[in-house]
Structure formats: structure tokens, C-alpha cells
Design an enzyme around this catalytic site. Structure first.
Site, PDB file in Angstrom:
ATOM      1  N   LYS A 118       4.443   8.941   9.114  1.00 47.07           N
ATOM      2  CA  LYS A 118       4.240   8.359  10.435  1.00 47.07           C
ATOM      3  C   LYS A 118       5.226   8.871  11.490  1.00 47.07           C
ATOM      4  O   LYS A 118       5.024   9.949  12.041  1.00 47.07           O
ATOM      5  CB  LYS A 118       4.236   6.840  10.326  1.00 47.07           C
ATOM      6  CG  LYS A 118       3.072   6.364   9.404  1.00 47.07           C
ATOM      7  CD  LYS A 118       2.826   4.884   9.469  1.00 47.07           C
ATOM      8  CE  LYS A 118       1.862   4.413   8.404  1.00 47.07           C
ATOM      9  NZ  LYS A 118       0.473   4.348   8.802  1.00 47.07           N
ATOM     10  N   TYR A 131       0.856  -1.185   0.000  1.00 48.59           N
ATOM     11  CA  TYR A 131       0.000   0.000   0.000  1.00 48.59           C
ATOM     12  C   TYR A 131       0.888   1.229   0.000  1.00 48.59           C
ATOM     13  O   TYR A 131       1.839   1.306   0.788  1.00 48.59           O
ATOM     14  CB  TYR A 131      -0.895  -0.008   1.239  1.00 48.59           C
ATOM     15  CG  TYR A 131      -1.800   1.197   1.380  1.00 48.59           C
ATOM     16  CD1 TYR A 131      -2.839   1.425   0.485  1.00 48.59           C
ATOM     17  CD2 TYR A 131      -1.632   2.105   2.425  1.00 48.59           C
ATOM     18  CE1 TYR A 131      -3.686   2.522   0.620  1.00 48.59           C
ATOM     19  CE2 TYR A 131      -2.474   3.207   2.579  1.00 48.59           C
ATOM     20  CZ  TYR A 131      -3.496   3.413   1.670  1.00 48.59           C
ATOM     21  OH  TYR A 131      -4.327   4.499   1.808  1.00 48.59           O
ATOM     22  N   ASP A 158       9.343   3.073  -0.259  1.00 48.31           N
ATOM     23  CA  ASP A 158       8.276   3.714   0.511  1.00 48.31           C
ATOM     24  C   ASP A 158       8.486   3.328   1.971  1.00 48.31           C
ATOM     25  O   ASP A 158       8.088   2.245   2.412  1.00 48.31           O
ATOM     26  CB  ASP A 158       6.904   3.262   0.000  1.00 48.31           C
ATOM     27  CG  ASP A 158       5.774   3.926   0.784  1.00 48.31           C
ATOM     28  OD1 ASP A 158       6.071   4.673   1.746  1.00 48.31           O
ATOM     29  OD2 ASP A 158       4.600   3.678   0.446  1.00 48.31           O
TER      30      ASP A 158
HETATM   31  N1  PLP Z   1       2.852   4.185   2.307  1.00 46.17           N
HETATM   32  C1  PLP Z   1       2.831   3.259   3.261  1.00 46.17           C
HETATM   33  C2  PLP Z   1       3.866   2.173   3.249  1.00 46.17           C
HETATM   34  C3  PLP Z   1       1.859   3.283   4.263  1.00 46.17           C
HETATM   35  O1  PLP Z   1       1.841   2.338   5.203  1.00 46.17           O
HETATM   36  C4  PLP Z   1       0.887   4.328   4.237  1.00 46.17           C
HETATM   37  C5  PLP Z   1      -0.166   4.380   5.265  1.00 46.17           C
HETATM   38  O2  PLP Z   1      -0.367   3.500   6.058  1.00 46.17           O
HETATM   39  C6  PLP Z   1       0.952   5.280   3.233  1.00 46.17           C
HETATM   40  C7  PLP Z   1       1.949   5.192   2.282  1.00 46.17           C
HETATM   41  C8  PLP Z   1      -0.034   6.387   3.183  1.00 46.17           C
HETATM   42  O3  PLP Z   1       0.163   7.285   4.224  1.00 46.17           O
HETATM   43  P1  PLP Z   1      -1.019   8.226   4.718  1.00 46.17           P
HETATM   44  O4  PLP Z   1      -2.040   7.352   5.361  1.00 46.17           O
HETATM   45  O5  PLP Z   1      -0.345   9.180   5.666  1.00 46.17           O
HETATM   46  O6  PLP Z   1      -1.547   8.934   3.502  1.00 46.17           O
END
Ligand code: PLP
Length: 429
Positions: A268, A145, A240
Site C-alpha cells: 500500500k 486478511y 503483516d
Molecule cells: N495483508 C494485509 C494486512 C492487507 O490489508 C492486504 C490487502 O488489503 C494484503 C495483505 C494483500 O495485499 P494485496 O491486495 O496488495 O495483495
């Protein structure tokens, strides 16, 4: 028996105002059934709900709270920043402090840009990659994700999987076609795909350790293979690290796995519980971002001083020594869970990296999302509710990683293990 009258009443009213009663889907307990408990406050490793029930919290706001709830250092920093004003829409020294600290810890992020959510970070990193390579395609991995931007809602794991929405209506087919997907940890599939279509791939984007299909570590050869493939085909490699950043190692995936990406996204932990994310990497790539270059990306509240202050206080506290301490407690918890499951004869696998961990009710280790889906999700649902009833808060989905914080002491780990032991006994029936 814990009571949840007030949570239920708040959720009943919330459903009239918010879609599904929530402001982010996975909070709705769709993956486990029942009514969500509503948070009232947090104290260290404990979460207290609207009815006054306390839980040992292993969700920690889905990762950000590496110091636990309401840590004094973060509250003090927030207070100091807040009394000077809440937002300026101008450069501030707060941004410089957090930016410099991140670059000091993650030197591969030669230039970075703050945004307010992980979604913005990944979306913007891909925009830079597309601009720099003059290609439109991206390669992602099934179950990873990367936020909810249109390009990423293709085989996107966790929330999407839990709710049974494999793709999202509203995402133009023409855009989804640009997102190529292969299984995580499958080097041969990635090689095949790049051999066929590498010429149209701007970037390979990956969660270096998957947290959004449950916790899935990379095989030792996987990330090095992606680096090689990106180089061989003129694509960029994006790690990511929105979830893994300052969780799996003090200096992130490059330290843990010895592989450097071209671009990195963070979120985060770097906001210490306030909305902060970032994307960055090689200076020659990031200098394409406006106003240094032509790739447009902006944000009214980007680099917000309160958010910067919370992130800075969090990272300052999170020394290598503290990281090692949290990792050791995480290892103890995971080992304890393995022992409990073995004693009770429950098929189980669990693992951790730094302070990020997870488990599946399946005997063989999980290497990709297809494996994860063969775990016993019905047992997970029962276990989740039994744990909740005993004051342990786990993510309400079998396809989410869990976290640990500096506020979880040895006694808390022991208490959590005892409660989860009982919960597993009850869940098996
Ligand atoms: N990338 C990863 C690996 C994530 O775990 C998340 C959210 O859990 C995101 C991107 C998206 O972040 P946000 O929820 O702050 O938009």
C-alpha cells in the site's frame, strides 16, 4: 440527488467482461448492495466519479494514498522516472533509493525484497519462515486478511466475510489444514494452541492493528504475548504491515507497540498508489532468499522503476511532522463521529491509530471478528448509502478500516462530519 447513469452503464458493460464486473471483489458493493460508483479521477482528498459527482474520500484506494489523490510530488517523480523508460528487468538505482529509505525508517527490516502485491509479500514471508524453521504450519487470527494466497484464505475477514465465503473453493484441504486459527486478542487461546501444536508452527502472522475485520486495535498485552509465544516455541513472528505500514506510526508497529517481529510485510503506502509491496526482516532469515540462498521467489516487474519512484516520493513527503498532523485530524474526525452518534443515541464505537481509523455500530468496543459481526450491519448499509449520496465515500463494507490523507484539511474534516451527521440521521429513519 446525485445521478449515477454513467457509472451504471460502465458497470453493466464491465459485468460482461469481468467476474462480478470488477477486478477485486470488495469493489462490487456486495457488502452494501447497489451499483458501485465508477472512479474517473481524484484531486487531493476528493474523488470524482464518472458522472462528475465529487466525494470526500476515506478509502484512498484502500490505504495507499496517504498524500491524497494525484499529489504533485508523486506525479513529478513518476514523470521523471517514466521518461527514462518504464521497465528494465535489471537492477536500478530507483530500487536502492526506496529500499534504503525504508530501511532507514524501519531498521528492523535489515534486508528486504520488493514484490508487486501484498499477497506476494505475505506468501513469500511465510515461505521464508517455513524454510528457516523446517516446519509447515502457520498460526493466523480470525478476521485477519493476509492476501489471497492459498494458505491465508482461512477465516480471512473483510472481502471474504462480506461476500459470505468463509473459505474459498479451490484451496486444497491439505494446505488449509496447515493454517491454524485462533481469535484476535485472545492470548489464552493462542497459548493453548501453541502448547498443543507449537512444534509444527513455522510462523505466527498477525495484522498488528486489524483493518480487515473493521478497525480493531490490539489489547496492550496481545502482541507482546505473541512475541513470547513465538520465542518459546521456536516459531517466527511476522507482522503483516501491508495496511498498517506508514499509517499507524512513522516506524510501524515496533514503534507503536514496542514489539519487534522477525519478518515484516509492507504494501500500500510504500507504492504511493502504484503496485509495490515488500517483505523483509532479520538479515540471517532474509539471506535465505534466492539468489543469496535457496528460497525461491522472483518477479518480472518487481522493483519497477515507476512504482519505486512513486513510493520514494510518497515516503519522502511523509515526514514525522506530517504523520503527526494527519493523525491529529484523524483523531478529530473519530471524536466528531463519536459525538454525533452519542447525540443521536446510536450505539457506536470508533477508534484510530495514526491515519487508519474505523467504526462499528455497536456500543461496546470491538476486540475481535466475532464482536465485529454483532455490530449493526444493516444500519451500516443504510449509513453507507446516505453518506455516499451526500458526497462521502466510505469503504463499501462494515468490515473494513478507513483512512485519512495529508490532503484532508481541517475544513474537509468539518465538512465530512456535517455530511455524516445528516447521513446518520437519514439512515436511522
Ligand atoms: N495483508 C494485509 C494486512 C492487507 O490489508 C492486504 C490487502 O488489503 C494484503 C495483505 C494483500 O495485499 P494485496 O491486495 O496488495 O495483495
Amino acid at each position: 440527488m446525485t445521478r449515477h447513469d454513467k457509472s451504471q452503464e460502465i458497470m453493466r458493460r464491465s459485468r460482461e467482461i469481468f467476474p462480478g464486473g470488477v477486478n477485486s471483489p470488495v469493489r462490487a458493493f456486495g457488502g452494501v448492495g447497489g451499483t458501485p460508483v465508477v472512479a474517473a479521477r481524484g484531486e487531493g482528498c476528493r474523488l470524482i466519479d464518472a458522472d462528475g459527482n465529487a466525494y470526500l474520500d476515506f478509502v484512498l484506494s484502500w490505504g495507499p494514498l496517504v498524500l491524497g489523490h494525484a499529489p504533485p510530488a508523486v506525479l513529478d517523480a513518476l514523470h521523471e522516472a517514466m521518461t527514462a523508460g518504464t521497465s528494465f528487468g535489471m537492477p536500478t538505482e530507483w530500487e536502492l533509493r526506496l529500499g534504503a529509505l525504508i530501511r532507514e525508517r524501519l531498521p528492523h527490516m535489515e534486508r528486504l525484497r520488493f514484490v508487486s502485491s501484498g499477497t506476494e509479500a505475505t506468501m513469500s514471508a511465510v515461505r521464508v519462515a517455513r524454510a528457516q524453521t523446517r516446519r509447515d504450519g502457520i498460526l493466523k487470527f480470525d478476521g485477519c486478511y493476509h492476501g489471497h494466497a492459498d494458505s491465508f484464505l482461512v477465516k480471512a475477514g473483510s472481502g471474504v466475510a462480506t461476500l459470505g465465503l468463509p473459505n474459498s473453493p479451490g484451496v486444497p484441504a491439505a494446505l488449509a489444514e496447515l493454517t491454524l486459527v485462533t481469535p484476535y486478542n485472545d492470548i489464552a487461546a493462542a497459548e493453548r494452541l501453541m502448547a498443543e501444536q507449537g512444534g509444527r508452527v513455522a510462523a505466527i502472522i498477525v495484522e498488528p492493528v486489524v483493518g480487515n475485520a473493521g478497525f480493531i486495535p490490539p489489547d496492550p498485552a496481545f502482541l507482546p504475548a505473541l512475541r513470547r509465544l513465538a520465542d518459546a516455541h521456536g516459531a517466527l513472528l511476522i507482522f503483516d504491515e501491508v495496511m498498517t505500514g506508514f499509517r499507524i506510526a512513522p516506524a510501524g508497529a515496533p514503534e507503536r507497540f514496542g514489539v519487534n517481529p522477525d519478518l515484516t510485510t509492507l504494501g500500500k503506502v510504500i507504492g504511493g498508489g502504484l503496485p509495490v509491496a515488500a517483505y523483509g526482516g532479520r538479515a540471517d532469515l532474509m539471506d535465505a532468499v534466492a539468489p543469496a540462498g535457496p528460497v525461491y521467489q522472483a518477479g518480472t516487474l518487481s522493483g519497477n522503476p515507476l512504482a519505486m519512484a512513486a513510493g520514494h516520493a510518497t515516503l519522502r513527503m511523509l515526514t514525522r511532522e506530517l504523520h503527526a498532523k494527519i493523525e491529529a485530524r484523524t483523531a478529530r474526525l473519530v471524536q466528531g463521529l463519536r459525538e454525533i452518534a452519542a447525540r443521536r443515541g446510536v450505539p457506536f464505537s470508533a477508534d484510530h491509530a495514526g491515519s487508519m481509523w474505523g467504526f462499528f455500530f455497536r456500543a461496546e468496543p470491538v476486540r475481535n471478528f466475532a464482536d465485529a459481526r454483532t455490530s449493526d450491519t444493516e444500519l451500516f448499509k443504510r449509513f453507507f448509502h446516505e453518506a455516499l449520496a451526500r458526497g462521502v465515500y466510505l469503504a463499501p463494507s462494515p468490515f473494513e478500516a478507513a483512512f485519512m490523507s495529508a490532503a484532508h484539511g481541517d475544513d474537509d474534516v468539518a465538512e465530512a462530519l456535517n455530511r455524516m451527521d445528516d447521513a446518520l440521521g437519514a439512515a436511522r429513519g
